[in-house]
Structures are given as C-alpha cells and as structure tokens.
Design an enzyme around this catalytic site. Structure first.
Site, PDB file in Angstrom:
ATOM      1  CD  GLU A  49      -3.028  -1.192   2.104  1.00 46.09           C
ATOM      2  OE1 GLU A  49      -2.931  -0.478   3.122  1.00 46.09           O
ATOM      3  OE2 GLU A  49      -4.024  -1.911   1.865  1.00 46.09           O
ATOM      4  CD  GLU A  60      -4.682 -10.498  -6.498  1.00 45.91           C
ATOM      5  OE1 GLU A  60      -4.090  -9.550  -5.935  1.00 45.91           O
ATOM      6  OE2 GLU A  60      -5.860 -10.782  -6.246  1.00 45.91           O
TER       7      GLU A  60
HETATM    8  N1  THU Z   1      -5.903  -6.255  -2.707  1.00 43.60           N
HETATM    9  C1  THU Z   1      -5.097  -7.199  -3.285  1.00 43.60           C
HETATM   10  O1  THU Z   1      -3.922  -7.319  -2.939  1.00 43.60           O
HETATM   11  N2  THU Z   1      -5.627  -7.981  -4.254  1.00 43.60           N
HETATM   12  C2  THU Z   1      -6.889  -7.848  -4.753  1.00 43.60           C
HETATM   13  O2  THU Z   1      -7.204  -8.405  -5.787  1.00 43.60           O
HETATM   14  C3  THU Z   1      -7.859  -7.048  -4.012  1.00 43.60           C
HETATM   15  C4  THU Z   1      -7.287  -6.047  -3.087  1.00 43.60           C
HETATM   16  C5  THU Z   1      -5.341  -5.389  -1.692  1.00 43.60           C
HETATM   17  C6  THU Z   1      -5.216  -3.952  -2.110  1.00 43.60           C
HETATM   18  C7  THU Z   1      -5.254  -3.233  -0.777  1.00 43.60           C
HETATM   19  O3  THU Z   1      -3.938  -3.189  -0.270  1.00 43.60           O
HETATM   20  C8  THU Z   1      -6.093  -4.127   0.105  1.00 43.60           C
HETATM   21  O4  THU Z   1      -6.165  -5.388  -0.548  1.00 43.60           O
HETATM   22  C9  THU Z   1      -7.492  -3.605   0.364  1.00 43.60           C
HETATM   23  O5  THU Z   1      -8.153  -3.366  -0.812  1.00 43.60           O
END
Ligand code: THU
Length: 141
Positions: A49, A60
C-alpha cells in the site's frame, strides 16, 4: 494443464506465506499470491500500500510484474489468500478487476485462479469466468 492437488496445496501454502510480507498499514487487509511458472517454479507477491492510496499495488499484480520483470511469461496458475490481518481467515479474497485485466494480458482464457481461505476451503475458476468478455485488444496470446 491439469493441476494436481499437491500443486494446488503448494500454491496455497506459498500464497499464505507471501501474505505475511504484506505492507498494508491503511486497510490492514493482507493479501498473498503465488504464481506457478511453466518450468514448475513458483514466484510470490503481496499487496504493497501507499499513503496516496492510489499507488497501492495488489498482491496479484506484484507477483505478475515480478515474474515478467524477471523474464517469465509462461504462467500456469495463481493462488490468492487474503483477509484482515487481525482476524482469522474466513472469506475468499477475489482478485480485483485491474488484476484480472493484468492476468488477461499474459494468461490464456483457461488460466486457473485459485482463491483460497486454506487447503480445505478453496475454489478454482478459469480466468474467462472471472472476467467474462475479456479484452485483449488485437493481441493474440
Ligand atoms: N488487494 C489485493 O492485494 N488484491 C486484490 O485483488 C484485491 C485487493 C489489496 C489492495 C489493498 O492493499 C487491500 O487489498 C485492500 O483493498
């Protein structure tokens, strides 16, 4: 390619381990992904993040970008494990739309996406069911 149970379990294990590396101080939602390559090796990634929120990278995409940047483009399957850091895993962490589109760039229609809570609770769906009517421009895989 048929995925053996052993391979599916290994991918789930690796995705769960990669989840421990998540950098998600804002959402506290930790995600790990494990990508099986054509040569049988596995690359992993986590979500990363950013204070801007918009610069956040999903697990992914992290793993696919890692793989492509290391010269790999032959992808056989991906496993995804995710959930709130301070709660036991209970729900499926579905890949977001942007990640599905990134998979579509490099993976065939029948690319297996393993969405897992654990080795007892998971399902496998091909990319074209996760992203119907997928867009590849005029690209032929
Ligand atoms: N997130 C992922 O890593 N993969 C996804 O396909 C959905 C969302 C993460 C992004 C963010 O850091 C957190 O999950 C909340 O959305």
């Amino acid at each position: 390619m048929e995925l053996s149970k052993e391979t599916v379990f290994k991918l789930i294990d690796e995705a769960a381990k990669a989840r421990d590396m998540a950098y998600a101080p804002y959402s506290k939602f930790h995600v790990g992904a494990a990508l099986l390559l054509g040569d049988g090796s596995i690359i992993t990634g986590c979500n990363i993040e950013n204070a801007s929120f918009g610069a956040t990278n999903c697990a992914e995409r992290t793993v696919i970008f890692k793989a492509v940047s290391e010269g790999h483009r032959d992808f056989k399957a991906i496993a995804i494990v995710g959930g709130k850091a301070d709660e036991p895993l209970s729900d499926y962490a579905y890949p977001c739309g942007i990640c599905r589109q990134v998979m579509c760039e490099f993976c065939p229609d029948d690319f297996p996406i393993i969405v897992a809570v654990n080795k007892e609770k998971y399902y496998i769906k091909p990319l074209d069911e996760m992203l119907p009517g997928l867009f590849r421009g005029d690209k032929v895989l």
